[in-house]
Structure formats: C-alpha cells, structure tokens
Write a protein that holds these residues in place. Sequence first.
Motif, PDB file in Angstrom:
ATOM      1  N   ARG A  43       0.880  -1.070  -0.093  1.00 11.90           N
ATOM      2  CA  ARG A  43       0.041   0.155  -0.176  1.00 11.90           C
ATOM      3  C   ARG A  43       0.869   1.251  -0.094  1.00 11.90           C
ATOM      4  O   ARG A  43       0.546   2.240  -0.778  1.00 11.90           O
ATOM      5  N   GLN A  44       2.086   1.247   0.719  1.00 13.12           N
ATOM      6  CA  GLN A  44       2.784   2.318   0.604  1.00 13.12           C
ATOM      7  C   GLN A  44       3.524   2.685  -0.668  1.00 13.12           C
ATOM      8  O   GLN A  44       3.976   3.865  -0.527  1.00 13.12           O
ATOM      9  N   ARG A  45       3.595   1.580  -1.297  1.00 14.98           N
ATOM     10  CA  ARG A  45       4.262   1.897  -2.626  1.00 14.98           C
ATOM     11  C   ARG A  45       3.451   1.907  -3.938  1.00 14.98           C
ATOM     12  O   ARG A  45       3.705   1.950  -4.990  1.00 14.98           O
ATOM     13  N   ALA A  46       2.149   2.066  -3.546  1.00 13.61           N
ATOM     14  CA  ALA A  46       0.815   2.212  -4.500  1.00 13.61           C
ATOM     15  C   ALA A  46       1.033   3.394  -5.435  1.00 13.61           C
ATOM     16  O   ALA A  46       0.296   3.413  -6.484  1.00 13.61           O
ATOM     17  N   SER A  47       2.060   4.375  -5.368  1.00 12.69           N
ATOM     18  CA  SER A  47       2.004   5.385  -6.480  1.00 12.69           C
ATOM     19  C   SER A  47       2.858   5.030  -7.589  1.00 12.69           C
ATOM     20  O   SER A  47       2.960   5.855  -8.502  1.00 12.69           O
ATOM     21  N   ALA A  48       3.497   3.846  -7.100  1.00 10.96           N
ATOM     22  CA  ALA A  48       4.346   3.486  -8.510  1.00 10.96           C
ATOM     23  C   ALA A  48       3.166   3.373  -9.665  1.00 10.96           C
ATOM     24  O   ALA A  48       2.194   2.882  -9.553  1.00 10.96           O
ATOM     25  N   GLY A  49       3.178   3.401 -11.091  1.00 12.54           N
ATOM     26  CA  GLY A  49       2.546   3.286 -12.161  1.00 12.54           C
ATOM     27  C   GLY A  49       2.225   1.729 -12.044  1.00 12.54           C
ATOM     28  O   GLY A  49       1.095   1.612 -12.367  1.00 12.54           O
ATOM     29  N   LEU A  50       3.267   0.804 -11.833  1.00 13.92           N
ATOM     30  CA  LEU A  50       2.773  -0.549 -11.834  1.00 13.92           C
ATOM     31  C   LEU A  50       3.648  -1.085 -10.607  1.00 13.92           C
ATOM     32  O   LEU A  50       4.741  -1.009 -10.611  1.00 13.92           O
ATOM     33  N   ILE A  51       3.117  -1.942  -9.926  1.00  7.03           N
ATOM     34  CA  ILE A  51       3.718  -2.901  -8.655  1.00  7.03           C
ATOM     35  C   ILE A  51       3.994  -4.199  -9.410  1.00  7.03           C
ATOM     36  O   ILE A  51       2.803  -4.844  -9.987  1.00  7.03           O
ATOM     37  N   VAL A  52       4.975  -4.802  -9.845  1.00  9.32           N
ATOM     38  CA  VAL A  52       5.125  -6.359  -9.880  1.00  9.32           C
ATOM     39  C   VAL A  52       5.555  -6.823  -8.381  1.00  9.32           C
ATOM     40  O   VAL A  52       6.270  -6.553  -7.658  1.00  9.32           O
ATOM     41  N   SER A  53       4.366  -7.892  -7.961  1.00 10.32           N
ATOM     42  CA  SER A  53       4.748  -8.550  -6.832  1.00 10.32           C
ATOM     43  C   SER A  53       6.028  -9.366  -6.838  1.00 10.32           C
ATOM     44  O   SER A  53       6.684  -9.669  -7.773  1.00 10.32           O
ATOM     45  N   GLU A  54       6.375  -9.524  -5.618  1.00 11.96           N
ATOM     46  CA  GLU A  54       7.610 -10.388  -5.209  1.00 11.96           C
ATOM     47  C   GLU A  54       7.161 -11.635  -5.977  1.00 11.96           C
ATOM     48  O   GLU A  54       6.002 -12.237  -6.293  1.00 11.96           O
ATOM     49  N   GLY A  55       8.313 -12.572  -6.318  1.00 10.43           N
ATOM     50  CA  GLY A  55       8.032 -13.967  -7.109  1.00 10.43           C
ATOM     51  C   GLY A  55       7.037 -14.810  -5.974  1.00 10.43           C
ATOM     52  O   GLY A  55       7.220 -14.683  -4.746  1.00 10.43           O
ATOM     53  N   THR A  56       6.110 -15.205  -6.880  1.00 16.23           N
ATOM     54  CA  THR A  56       5.138 -15.967  -6.093  1.00 16.23           C
ATOM     55  C   THR A  56       5.087 -17.499  -6.559  1.00 16.23           C
ATOM     56  O   THR A  56       4.541 -17.683  -7.862  1.00 16.23           O
ATOM     57  N   ALA A  57       5.127 -18.416  -5.918  1.00 18.93           N
ATOM     58  CA  ALA A  57       5.271 -19.951  -6.290  1.00 18.93           C
ATOM     59  C   ALA A  57       3.958 -20.301  -6.691  1.00 18.93           C
ATOM     60  O   ALA A  57       2.671 -19.917  -6.359  1.00 18.93           O
ATOM     61  N   ILE A  58       3.996 -20.750  -8.182  1.00 19.76           N
ATOM     62  CA  ILE A  58       2.733 -21.329  -8.729  1.00 19.76           C
ATOM     63  C   ILE A  58       2.199 -22.766  -8.084  1.00 19.76           C
ATOM     64  O   ILE A  58       1.295 -23.198  -8.199  1.00 19.76           O
ATOM     65  N   SER A  59       3.363 -23.358  -7.515  1.00 17.55           N
ATOM     66  CA  SER A  59       3.163 -24.682  -6.902  1.00 17.55           C
ATOM     67  C   SER A  59       3.893 -25.095  -5.585  1.00 17.55           C
ATOM     68  O   SER A  59       5.164 -24.260  -5.692  1.00 17.55           O
ATOM     69  N   PRO A  60       3.636 -25.882  -5.040  1.00 18.35           N
ATOM     70  CA  PRO A  60       4.705 -26.247  -4.039  1.00 18.35           C
ATOM     71  C   PRO A  60       6.064 -26.797  -4.704  1.00 18.35           C
ATOM     72  O   PRO A  60       7.084 -26.209  -4.192  1.00 18.35           O
ATOM     73  N   GLN A  61       6.009 -27.327  -5.632  1.00 22.00           N
ATOM     74  CA  GLN A  61       7.163 -27.679  -6.614  1.00 22.00           C
ATOM     75  C   GLN A  61       8.125 -26.620  -7.013  1.00 22.00           C
ATOM     76  O   GLN A  61       9.145 -26.524  -6.985  1.00 22.00           O
ATOM     77  N   GLY A  62       7.349 -25.440  -7.189  1.00 22.17           N
ATOM     78  CA  GLY A  62       7.926 -24.261  -7.809  1.00 22.17           C
ATOM     79  C   GLY A  62       8.538 -23.406  -6.617  1.00 22.17           C
ATOM     80  O   GLY A  62       9.124 -22.182  -7.353  1.00 22.17           O
ATOM     81  N   GLN A  63       8.455 -23.693  -5.494  1.00 18.76           N
ATOM     82  CA  GLN A  63       9.099 -22.887  -4.400  1.00 18.76           C
ATOM     83  C   GLN A  63      10.679 -22.947  -4.269  1.00 18.76           C
ATOM     84  O   GLN A  63      10.838 -24.255  -4.051  1.00 18.76           O
ATOM     85  N   GLY A  64      11.429 -22.281  -3.807  1.00 16.89           N
ATOM     86  CA  GLY A  64      12.650 -22.215  -3.740  1.00 16.89           C
ATOM     87  C   GLY A  64      13.493 -21.705  -2.632  1.00 16.89           C
ATOM     88  O   GLY A  64      14.377 -21.896  -2.292  1.00 16.89           O
TER      89      GLY A  64
END
Length: 367
Positions: A43-64
């Motif tokens: 929320r604090q950073r919402a004045s960016a034109g776009l926020i790209v979220s931190e990397g978010t695992a698509i599956s348990p296998q995709g997590q590192g």
Amino acid sequence: MSSLFDATQAGSLHLANRIVMAPLTRNRSPGGVPGPLAVEYYRQRASAGLIVSEGTAISPQGQGYADVPGLYRPEQLAGWRRVTDAVHAAGGRIVAQLWHVGRVSHTDLQPGHQAPVGPSAIAAATKTYLVRNGQGAFVETSVPRALAAEELPGIVDDFRRAARAALEAGFDGVEIHGANGYLLDQFMKLGANHRTDHYGGSIANRLRFPLEVVRAVAAEIGAGRVGLRISPAAPANGISDPDPQPLFEALLAELAPLGLAYLHVIEGATGGPREVGDRPFDYTRLKAAWRNAGAKGAWMVNNGYDRALADRAVEEGADLVAFGRLFIANPDLVRRLRERAPLNTPDRATFYGGGAEGYTDYPALPA
Ligand code: 8OZ
C-alpha cells in the motif's frame, strides 16, 4: 517528449506513470501467505505506475526459498486479496509475478523432501534461503532431477491455474518470471539444459517450454494482462549460455504476435553491473527485434536505474522503468524522483526475512 511521470498504457493495463516497482523477494510470508505487513508494504508503494509483486510460487514444487508467498492455496489468495484491495484503494496497479524456481531449491522446501526439478540433472551453483529452528540461513541448492517431457504439461497447467488465481485474488495481471536462472531460463540456456529431446538442443527446442507457458497463460487471462521478465545476460543463480543474443531475438520474434502487455528486460547482471563479460549483449538490437516483429507491448527496462539514467532510457524509447532497491527504501519513490528529493538508503541486512524493520518502516517525505 514523453516523461517518466506521464500516464501510459501497457496492453490492457492503464498506468498512472512509467515507474514500476520491480519484483522483490522479501521472505516475509510464513506458510506462503502474505499477511498484514505485506498489505502495508505494498500500500505504501502504490504510487508506482505498476507494482510487480515479489516472486510468487505457482505450486509447492515451484518454491525455492523459505517464507515466499504462493498462489495455489485459498489462504494465499485471501492474503493477496487484502494486498490488491489496498493497492487499488490507493490508486495503484499490481500484477503477480508467477514463479517456478526449477533447480534453485532445496529438498527441505520440496513436497515429500524430493529433489527439485530442472531440464537436466545439473546442480545450480548457487544458494537458497532456508529457515531452520527459526533461524534464516543461506545453503547450497540440492541436485535436481531432470523433468520427463510428460511432466511438462502439468507445469504449464500450474502456470495457467496460477494466472487464473491471480485474477481471482484481485491482481490486474501477471508477470511470468522467465529470468534469473529459474525454470524457464534454465530451459532456454545451455548451461542448465542438456536435453536431447525436443525441449533441448536447438534454439527452437530450448524456447519450446517457455513459449508453451507464455501462450497458455495468455490464452487463460488475455495477453494484454501478461508480461514476461527476461535476463538475457545475467549469470544469476549459476545460469549460463554461450550465445544469448540469437536466443533472445528468436524468443521475441515468437512472442511478438501474442500481444503481451510488456516485456521486462534486466540489463546486465541482476542487481549488479549493467555490463557482463567480454561480449556485450546488445539490448538496443533486442528491442529492435521486438518492434520489427510487430510487438506493441511496452518495453520495460531494469537494473541500477536512477533518475538521470531513467530519463535517458525514456528519451531513447523505453516505455517503463523498473526500480528495485530504491523502492525497498523509498515508499514514495515516484514523488522523490519527481522532486529530485534525497533518497533513503536501502539496508541490505533486512532485505530477506524478518518483520517490519527494513520493510514498512522506511519513511516517506512529510506531506
Ligand atoms: C533475491 C533472493 C531470492 C530470490 C530473483 C526471485 O532473483 C528472485 C530472488 C532474488 O528473481
């Protein structure tokens, strides 16, 4: 003359300015669920034109890594919904970065303590971050097993489902993580891909799986809501390729007709020097390949930008400029760049893991 502070369009995304908050791993989501601190941080950073979220695992296998968020369980979607609502209420836009780490993982993080997966059974010479007995530690990644070709449609489907889940959680779109030595980059680059089937060898073969992922995600939620991140020359996470220029020009020629919202290009070594090795990668030529193939999507540049470099990039035709470390330390980075105000200095010691310190407590300028 366009400026960093002009509103712009990236595919279906209408953005208030050309300044993007880059994806930033912060390891503050125990159980893969973003909590109240993440709500406040974004929320604090919402004045960016776009926020790209931190990397978010698509599956348990995709997590590192320990304590990174996911997008495959209902609690994770509910956590993200609170984040996206807060960003939208503050007038911002946010996409979810869809992440499969491939071989950059550890048996401790994998379902059933199995080996992580990759195109080939070649270990990544890199470390990951674990939390053991409440203590964070960097440890060598585990040796992966090579994925069977028959498993790949399942991973494509995990990406597709995560994209759908992202929209359900209120995101404006997704960014597919094809950079920094993670799964899609592993398939593209010869240092990690020694396959002899039709997912290895020639450039067309090495691009096959990443293109299957991008096409499936674009078909699921509309290409205008999809971006892709690449890092052609970055040696991140032990990745290498002897000749990335034709590889990435071929990738962009294939992507151009899809109508993606944007292409996010990390120039040089991620978080490090903008020039790598003795054979420079030609990003101007890469961009020309994208435009010459008819691509309309925004061209987003990243790595070590400041106001002067960003102004020059926009003058030279970049549509969006992503800032990482500066956004960690400056929640109101857009205003500070506009006013040429002094910047807070990021504190490396609190980048990964922990709580509010170094996360939500960087001050904004007084109103
Ligand atoms: C720093 C630490 C852990 C992961 C990347 C997602 O390099 C990351 C990452 C960065 O893309």
